[in-house]
Design a protein around this motif. Structure first.
Motif, mmCIF file in Angstrom:
data_model
loop_
_atom_site.group_PDB
_atom_site.id
_atom_site.type_symbol
_atom_site.label_atom_id
_atom_site.label_comp_id
_atom_site.label_asym_id
_atom_site.label_seq_id
_atom_site.Cartn_x
_atom_site.Cartn_y
_atom_site.Cartn_z
ATOM 1 N N SER A 1 -1.422 3.158 -2.201
ATOM 2 C CA SER A 1 -2.688 3.750 -1.751
ATOM 3 C C SER A 1 -2.576 5.268 -1.585
ATOM 4 C CB SER A 1 -3.123 3.120 -0.434
ATOM 5 O OG SER A 1 -2.166 3.387 0.565
ATOM 6 N N VAL B 1 1.184 2.899 9.125
ATOM 7 C CA VAL B 1 1.773 3.393 7.868
ATOM 8 C C VAL B 1 2.785 4.501 8.162
ATOM 9 C CG1 VAL B 1 1.257 4.651 5.721
ATOM 10 C CG2 VAL B 1 -0.222 2.772 6.449
ATOM 11 N N LEU B 2 2.383 5.408 9.025
ATOM 12 C CA LEU B 2 3.215 6.561 9.361
ATOM 13 C C LEU B 2 4.522 6.127 10.028
ATOM 14 C CD1 LEU B 2 2.574 9.541 9.021
ATOM 15 C CD2 LEU B 2 1.672 9.581 11.335
ATOM 16 N N ASN B 3 4.393 5.286 11.059
ATOM 17 C CA ASN B 3 5.580 4.843 11.798
ATOM 18 C C ASN B 3 6.489 3.985 10.923
ATOM 19 O OD1 ASN B 3 4.625 6.138 14.042
ATOM 20 N ND2 ASN B 3 3.670 4.327 14.922
ATOM 21 N N MET C 1 0.831 -1.213 0.000
ATOM 22 C CA MET C 1 0.000 0.000 0.000
ATOM 23 C C MET C 1 0.860 1.256 0.000
ATOM 24 S SD MET C 1 -2.933 -1.203 2.687
ATOM 25 C CE MET C 1 -3.436 0.449 3.082
ATOM 26 N N ALA C 2 2.030 1.147 0.643
ATOM 27 C CA ALA C 2 2.933 2.306 0.697
ATOM 28 C C ALA C 2 3.740 2.448 -0.598
ATOM 29 C CB ALA C 2 3.871 2.168 1.892
ATOM 30 N N LEU D 1 -7.318 -3.667 14.955
ATOM 31 C CA LEU D 1 -6.897 -2.588 14.047
ATOM 32 C C LEU D 1 -8.082 -1.731 13.635
ATOM 33 C CD1 LEU D 1 -4.457 -4.382 11.559
ATOM 34 C CD2 LEU D 1 -3.888 -2.928 13.494
ATOM 35 N N SER D 2 -7.989 -0.439 13.901
ATOM 36 C CA SER D 2 -8.978 0.527 13.428
ATOM 37 C C SER D 2 -8.345 1.279 12.253
ATOM 38 C CB SER D 2 -9.308 1.504 14.545
ATOM 39 O OG SER D 2 -8.127 2.233 14.860
ATOM 40 N N PRO D 3 -9.123 2.056 11.505
ATOM 41 C CA PRO D 3 -8.525 2.883 10.448
ATOM 42 C C PRO D 3 -7.422 3.795 10.984
ATOM 43 C CG PRO D 3 -10.892 2.790 10.143
ATOM 44 C CD PRO D 3 -10.605 2.106 11.447
ATOM 45 N N ASN D 4 -7.629 4.372 12.170
ATOM 46 C CA ASN D 4 -6.591 5.239 12.737
ATOM 47 C C ASN D 4 -5.336 4.457 13.113
ATOM 48 O OD1 ASN D 4 -7.948 7.586 12.429
ATOM 49 N ND2 ASN D 4 -8.463 7.872 14.599
ATOM 50 N N ARG E 1 -10.054 6.695 1.180
ATOM 51 C CA ARG E 1 -10.154 7.806 2.135
ATOM 52 C C ARG E 1 -9.266 8.971 1.700
ATOM 53 N NH1 ARG E 1 -10.169 3.540 5.786
ATOM 54 N NH2 ARG E 1 -8.093 3.877 6.614
ATOM 55 N N GLN F 1 6.818 4.021 7.676
ATOM 56 C CA GLN F 1 7.496 4.856 6.673
ATOM 57 C C GLN F 1 8.699 5.568 7.291
ATOM 58 O OE1 GLN F 1 6.198 5.125 3.356
ATOM 59 N NE2 GLN F 1 8.287 5.779 3.096
ATOM 60 N N GLU F 2 8.503 6.073 8.496
ATOM 61 C CA GLU F 2 9.575 6.823 9.155
ATOM 62 C C GLU F 2 10.752 5.914 9.507
ATOM 63 O OE1 GLU F 2 8.004 9.762 11.751
ATOM 64 O OE2 GLU F 2 9.734 9.637 13.072
ATOM 65 N N LEU G 1 -1.863 10.078 3.671
ATOM 66 C CA LEU G 1 -2.955 9.864 4.619
ATOM 67 C C LEU G 1 -3.948 11.024 4.538
ATOM 68 C CD1 LEU G 1 -0.918 8.617 7.741
ATOM 69 C CD2 LEU G 1 -2.433 7.236 6.294
ATOM 70 N N ILE H 1 -4.112 12.892 13.173
ATOM 71 C CA ILE H 1 -3.652 11.622 13.750
ATOM 72 C C ILE H 1 -2.286 11.750 14.413
ATOM 73 C CG2 ILE H 1 -2.614 10.784 11.589
ATOM 74 C CD1 ILE H 1 -3.765 8.026 12.433
ATOM 75 N N LEU I 1 -4.291 1.800 11.640
ATOM 76 C CA LEU I 1 -3.586 1.482 10.394
ATOM 77 C C LEU I 1 -2.818 2.705 9.883
ATOM 78 C CD1 LEU I 1 -3.216 -0.954 8.489
ATOM 79 C CD2 LEU I 1 -4.790 0.191 6.955
ATOM 80 N N ALA I 2 -3.435 3.860 10.023
ATOM 81 C CA ALA I 2 -2.742 5.093 9.595
ATOM 82 C C ALA I 2 -1.463 5.291 10.410
ATOM 83 C CB ALA I 2 -3.670 6.297 9.747
ATOM 84 N N GLU I 3 -1.539 5.022 11.722
ATOM 85 C CA GLU I 3 -0.343 5.132 12.569
ATOM 86 C C GLU I 3 0.726 4.123 12.136
ATOM 87 O OE1 GLU I 3 0.767 7.041 14.840
ATOM 88 O OE2 GLU I 3 -0.897 8.110 15.785
#
Lengths: 287, 162
Positions: free
Chosen positions: B28, A271-273, A238-239, A262-265, B112, A275-276, B49, B54, A267-269
């Motif tokens: 995505s 992805v963010l972590n 996905m990334a 896992l919630s949408p939030n 989204r 990637q970093e 995102l 967030i 999953l966003a965390e």
């Protein structure tokens, strides 16, 4: 007519693979033991001068910005964590395989290593959301090795791969893994599993490699780990960190809900972590 | 050729003749691509995102990562090249937002991202003239200054114009 790649030629290619060094193999075995401690890892690294040198080089790379040079393995490991030591050991032992272009997947040089490293980090991030106890660094190691089969399979797959995407688009097969099985007679997970057995890797890692696209088929004792890597692999794709033409051409197994919250939030965390940390790990391992 | 390559969370614009703005492997993520037909400037932001709330620290560090912050920054960047700072008259195209097969709501970040970008575009009175979004494949996209063309490619699927 369905074409089939030469399974015997693949078997021979696997047989020709150089073995992992005893220290690297021991490291993977220790990591796979849920009762292991950091001291066990430190002991292995201390007895391997090449690994020691590489670990110290990574921890002192500019990416980590440490003011004082780290000269002891104990400090280096407590700073880097087990996962970076595993990354270094795998890179040293299988770097040529992981860095070669994946012609069968139209993946450029280094694509497999980047995908595996991102998947490893993402698998570990996913494991943080486990409903029960979880060995985070084992999830990382599983992610790092899950697609190793592509390194051998790709050379054979390129002869028949051109029909894979059209088969999927026309609904003739369910996903890329099925296309591999249909066109080649076997798939990258099976080849990876055979490689892991050749290398005598721990059973848990063999199972991750074999079942990462169909985690429900893994034995119960290893299912949470396989699901973590299944999701880490997906997050990596996905990334945009995929291995080429097969990117995102696989199914999500929602059975993960039994093991991870896992919630949408969340999953966003993840992805963010991921990637970093990926950016940092990639740079430090390249330097 | 003058080329601006964008990573995740980057944004950039150009009106240098022969130039282009490009980003690789969107997955995505979504690229919002702007073009000002009056001065020929083109720009792009690579959004990962939908919403910066967030993680405020990351939002400060890399605002282009998020749809709600990245789009206004790209419009500012276009304004630096002489386009209106309210975005008026800009032509918009969206590319990316792919997903895994059989995704559920949790894993549909691509959708989204697209919805968030559209919502923030509406705030400027803008909407996409064209879009190539969704599906199960990752896209690489370029926008060319001279022609304004938006060209997408994907391993195994070739190249096409949006």
């Amino acid at each position: 007519m369905t074409k089939v790649v030469d399974a015997e030629a693949i078997r021979q290619a696997i047989e020709r693979l150089p073995l992992f060094s005893p220290n690297a193999l021991q490291l993977l075995q220790v990591i796979a033991d849920p009762d292991h401690e950091l001291e066990d890892v430190i002991r292995i690294v201390k007895f391997d001068s090449v690994l020691t040198m590489r670990v110290l080089k990574v921890v002192n790379s500019p990416v980590y910005g440490l003011v004082n040079e780290v000269t002891s393995i104990d400090r280096a490991l407590s700073y880097l964590g087990e996962r970076m030591v595993v990354s270094i050991a795998v890179q040293d032992n299988a770097g040529q395989l992981l860095n070669k272009p994946l012609e069968g997947y139209l993946g450029e040089q280094g694509a497999l290593w980047r995908h595996d490293l991102f998947s490893a980090i993402a698998s570990r991030e996913v494991a943080r959301y486990a409903r029960g106890d979880f060995d985070l660094d084992l999830a990382f190691t599983g992610g790092l090795l899950h697609d190793i089969g592509k390194s051998i399979f790709s050379d054979f797959w390129k002869e028949v791969a051109q029909d894979a995407l059209s088969q999927i688009d026309e609904g003739m097969v369910a996903d890329y893994l099925m296309a591999e099985q249909d066109l080649a007679g076997l798939d990258h997970t099976e080849v990876g599993y055979r490689m892991a057995r050749h290398w005598q890797m721990p059973e848990a890692l063999q199972r991750v490699i074999l079942h990462h696209h169909h985690p429900a088929e893994a034995p119960d004792w290893v299912q949470p780990l396989v699901y973590a890597v299944h999701l880490g692999d997906i997050v990596s794709m996905m990334a945009g960190c995929d291995t080429g033409s097969d990117g995102l051409q696989y199914h999500l197994d929602t059975g993960y809900r039994e093991f991870f919250n896992l919630s949408p939030n969340a999953l966003a965390e993840i992805v963010l972590n991921a990637q970093e940390e990926f950016s940092r790990a990639r740079e430090s391992l390249t330097n | 050729m003058s080329e601006i390559i964008l990573g995740i969370g980057d944004y950039g614009a150009s009106k240098t003749p022969g130039g282009r703005v490009k980003t690789f492997a969107l997955g995505s993520c979504v690229a919002a691509i702007l073009r000002d037909p009056r001065n020929g400037a083109v720009g792009m932001v690579h959004v990962a995102l939908p919403d910066s709330s967030i993680n405020e620290a990351k939002a400060r560090q890399r605002p282009g990562y998020f749809a709600d912050l990245g789009l206004p920054l790209l419009i500012q960047e276009m304004a630096r090249l002489g386009s209106p700072d309210n975005g008026r008259g800009l032509v918009v195209k969206l590319v990316g937002g792919a997903s895994i097969m059989d995704h559920n709501e949790t894993f549909n970040i691509g959708k989204r991202n697209v919805l968030a970008l559209k919502k923030h575009l509406w705030a400027y009175g803008l909407g996409p003239l064209a879009e190539d979004v969704g599906g199960n494949y990752s896209r690489t996209v370029s926008v060319f200054v001279d022609s304004g063309k938006v060209v997408v490619n994907c391993p195994g699927r070739g190249e096409w114009e949006v």
